[in-house]
Write a protein that holds these residues in place. Structure first.
Motif, PDB file in Angstrom:
ATOM      1  N   ASP A  26     109.655  17.135  70.769  1.00 45.69           N
ATOM      2  CA  ASP A  26     109.424  16.467  72.051  1.00 45.69           C
ATOM      3  C   ASP A  26     110.259  17.136  73.140  1.00 45.69           C
ATOM      4  O   ASP A  26     109.936  17.040  74.322  1.00 45.69           O
ATOM      5  CB  ASP A  26     109.785  14.979  71.966  1.00 45.69           C
ATOM      6  CG  ASP A  26     108.743  14.181  71.199  1.00 45.69           C
ATOM      7  OD1 ASP A  26     107.567  14.612  71.148  1.00 45.69           O
ATOM      8  OD2 ASP A  26     109.105  13.126  70.638  1.00 45.69           O
ATOM      9  N   LEU A  27     111.336  17.826  72.736  1.00 47.74           N
ATOM     10  CA  LEU A  27     112.223  18.481  73.702  1.00 47.74           C
ATOM     11  C   LEU A  27     112.166  20.009  73.656  1.00 47.74           C
ATOM     12  O   LEU A  27     112.652  20.665  74.569  1.00 47.74           O
ATOM     13  CB  LEU A  27     113.674  18.039  73.457  1.00 47.74           C
ATOM     14  CG  LEU A  27     113.969  16.569  73.703  1.00 47.74           C
ATOM     15  CD1 LEU A  27     115.390  16.229  73.298  1.00 47.74           C
ATOM     16  CD2 LEU A  27     113.730  16.224  75.173  1.00 47.74           C
ATOM     17  N   HIS A  85     120.361  19.348  63.058  1.00 48.98           N
ATOM     18  CA  HIS A  85     119.520  18.854  64.149  1.00 48.98           C
ATOM     19  C   HIS A  85     120.154  19.288  65.469  1.00 48.98           C
ATOM     20  O   HIS A  85     121.048  20.118  65.467  1.00 48.98           O
ATOM     21  CB  HIS A  85     119.310  17.334  64.038  1.00 48.98           C
ATOM     22  CG  HIS A  85     120.562  16.538  64.224  1.00 48.98           C
ATOM     23  ND1 HIS A  85     120.718  15.630  65.238  1.00 48.98           N
ATOM     24  CD2 HIS A  85     121.728  16.524  63.535  1.00 48.98           C
ATOM     25  CE1 HIS A  85     121.935  15.080  65.155  1.00 48.98           C
ATOM     26  NE2 HIS A  85     122.551  15.609  64.133  1.00 48.98           N
ATOM     27  N   HIS A 102     117.831  22.055  69.996  1.00 48.63           N
ATOM     28  CA  HIS A 102     117.090  22.071  71.265  1.00 48.63           C
ATOM     29  C   HIS A 102     118.076  21.915  72.416  1.00 48.63           C
ATOM     30  O   HIS A 102     119.255  21.625  72.200  1.00 48.63           O
ATOM     31  CB  HIS A 102     116.068  20.920  71.289  1.00 48.63           C
ATOM     32  CG  HIS A 102     116.711  19.586  71.036  1.00 48.63           C
ATOM     33  ND1 HIS A 102     117.341  18.862  72.023  1.00 48.63           N
ATOM     34  CD2 HIS A 102     116.862  18.883  69.889  1.00 48.63           C
ATOM     35  CE1 HIS A 102     117.843  17.745  71.496  1.00 48.63           C
ATOM     36  NE2 HIS A 102     117.560  17.740  70.199  1.00 48.63           N
ATOM     37  N   THR A 145     107.000  11.962  62.613  1.00 50.60           N
ATOM     38  CA  THR A 145     106.377  11.470  63.847  1.00 50.60           C
ATOM     39  C   THR A 145     106.854  10.074  64.233  1.00 50.60           C
ATOM     40  O   THR A 145     106.322   9.485  65.171  1.00 50.60           O
ATOM     41  CB  THR A 145     104.837  11.476  63.711  1.00 50.60           C
ATOM     42  OG1 THR A 145     104.471  10.678  62.582  1.00 50.60           O
ATOM     43  CG2 THR A 145     104.319  12.896  63.551  1.00 50.60           C
ATOM     44  N   GLY A 160     109.346   7.794  66.058  1.00 56.84           N
ATOM     45  CA  GLY A 160     110.311   8.006  67.142  1.00 56.84           C
ATOM     46  C   GLY A 160     110.089   9.382  67.748  1.00 56.84           C
ATOM     47  O   GLY A 160     108.960   9.819  67.939  1.00 56.84           O
ATOM     48  N   SER A 161     111.186  10.093  68.049  1.00 55.26           N
ATOM     49  CA  SER A 161     111.065  11.465  68.552  1.00 55.26           C
ATOM     50  C   SER A 161     110.457  12.321  67.456  1.00 55.26           C
ATOM     51  O   SER A 161     110.860  12.241  66.301  1.00 55.26           O
ATOM     52  CB  SER A 161     112.438  12.023  68.917  1.00 55.26           C
ATOM     53  OG  SER A 161     113.015  11.285  69.952  1.00 55.26           O
ATOM     54  N   ARG A 162     109.499  13.158  67.818  1.00 54.70           N
ATOM     55  CA  ARG A 162     108.815  13.989  66.819  1.00 54.70           C
ATOM     56  C   ARG A 162     109.688  15.192  66.450  1.00 54.70           C
ATOM     57  O   ARG A 162     110.294  15.823  67.313  1.00 54.70           O
ATOM     58  CB  ARG A 162     107.472  14.474  67.356  1.00 54.70           C
ATOM     59  CG  ARG A 162     106.499  13.351  67.637  1.00 54.70           C
ATOM     60  CD  ARG A 162     105.223  13.842  68.290  1.00 54.70           C
ATOM     61  NE  ARG A 162     105.527  14.702  69.426  1.00 54.70           N
ATOM     62  CZ  ARG A 162     104.919  15.875  69.671  1.00 54.70           C
ATOM     63  NH1 ARG A 162     103.972  16.318  68.888  1.00 54.70           N
ATOM     64  NH2 ARG A 162     105.261  16.594  70.724  1.00 54.70           N
ATOM     65  N   HIS A 163     109.757  15.490  65.158  1.00 57.32           N
ATOM     66  CA  HIS A 163     110.559  16.606  64.658  1.00 57.32           C
ATOM     67  C   HIS A 163     109.743  17.475  63.706  1.00 57.32           C
ATOM     68  O   HIS A 163     109.099  16.955  62.797  1.00 57.32           O
ATOM     69  CB  HIS A 163     111.797  16.104  63.911  1.00 57.32           C
ATOM     70  CG  HIS A 163     112.835  15.535  64.801  1.00 57.32           C
ATOM     71  ND1 HIS A 163     112.751  14.275  65.340  1.00 57.32           N
ATOM     72  CD2 HIS A 163     113.996  16.071  65.264  1.00 57.32           C
ATOM     73  CE1 HIS A 163     113.815  14.044  66.095  1.00 57.32           C
ATOM     74  NE2 HIS A 163     114.582  15.124  66.066  1.00 57.32           N
ATOM     75  N   ASN A 205     113.525  18.977  67.152  1.00 56.54           N
ATOM     76  CA  ASN A 205     112.870  17.998  68.022  1.00 56.54           C
ATOM     77  C   ASN A 205     111.791  18.689  68.859  1.00 56.54           C
ATOM     78  O   ASN A 205     112.095  19.454  69.772  1.00 56.54           O
ATOM     79  CB  ASN A 205     113.910  17.330  68.921  1.00 56.54           C
ATOM     80  CG  ASN A 205     113.333  16.199  69.728  1.00 56.54           C
ATOM     81  OD1 ASN A 205     112.207  16.256  70.208  1.00 56.54           O
ATOM     82  ND2 ASN A 205     114.131  15.147  69.903  1.00 56.54           N
TER      83      ASN A 205
END
Length: 147
Positions: free
Chosen positions: A94-95, A124, A127, A69, A71-74, A92
């Protein structure tokens, strides 16, 4: 305009259109050091300590980790590949949609970018890229595409 002139003009348009189609079919954006996913295995990338390579793999979820959690959530989980190498998947959320039903023992099919580390590596970019500057990644789980 004479009939011969119109025919020449049409011929040049057909040739130009052909080059345009050919160029579009061979276009690859210049993105880091990305290779075709068909030509590279995770095991060889791991042995060569290579990173920034597009890969497409299937594996079985062997461990589900807490979400990252910062920065960008993964959403994070580890998959075991057929050759028994394990790889962390950092998806990710968030995307892309979170895979809520994911459980240990489930099979997933993943397309993303491999990054080497001494534990087996990370995949990674699983997305879509909202800026369209990177190939879109995805995870296929139980017939549904998450990207």
């Amino acid at each position: 305009m004479s009939k011969a002139s119109r025919q020449k003009q049409r011929l040049w348009l057909v040739i130009a259109f052909g080059f345009l189609i050919w160029g579009a079919s061979h276009y690859q954006p210049h993105n880091k050091n990305v290779n075709s996913p068909e030509t590279t295995s995770i095991s060889s990338l791991y042995q060569q300590q290579k990173s920034d390579v597009l890969v497409e793999v299937s594996g079985v979820v062997s461990r589900i980790l807490p979400d990252d959690t910062k920065g960008s959530r993964h959403q994070r989980f580890i998959i075991t590949l057929p050759d028994k190498l394990t790889v962390l998947i950092a998806h990710n959320i968030d995307l892309a949609p979170r895979i809520d039903a994911l459980k240990v023992g489930d099979e997933v099919h993943v397309f993303g970018e491999y990054e080497w580390n001494d534990k087996g590596g990370v995949i990674h970019w699983t997305h879509h890229d909202p800026d369209n500057k990177h190939p879109h990644g995805w995870i296929r789980y139980k017939g549904q595409l998450y990207q």
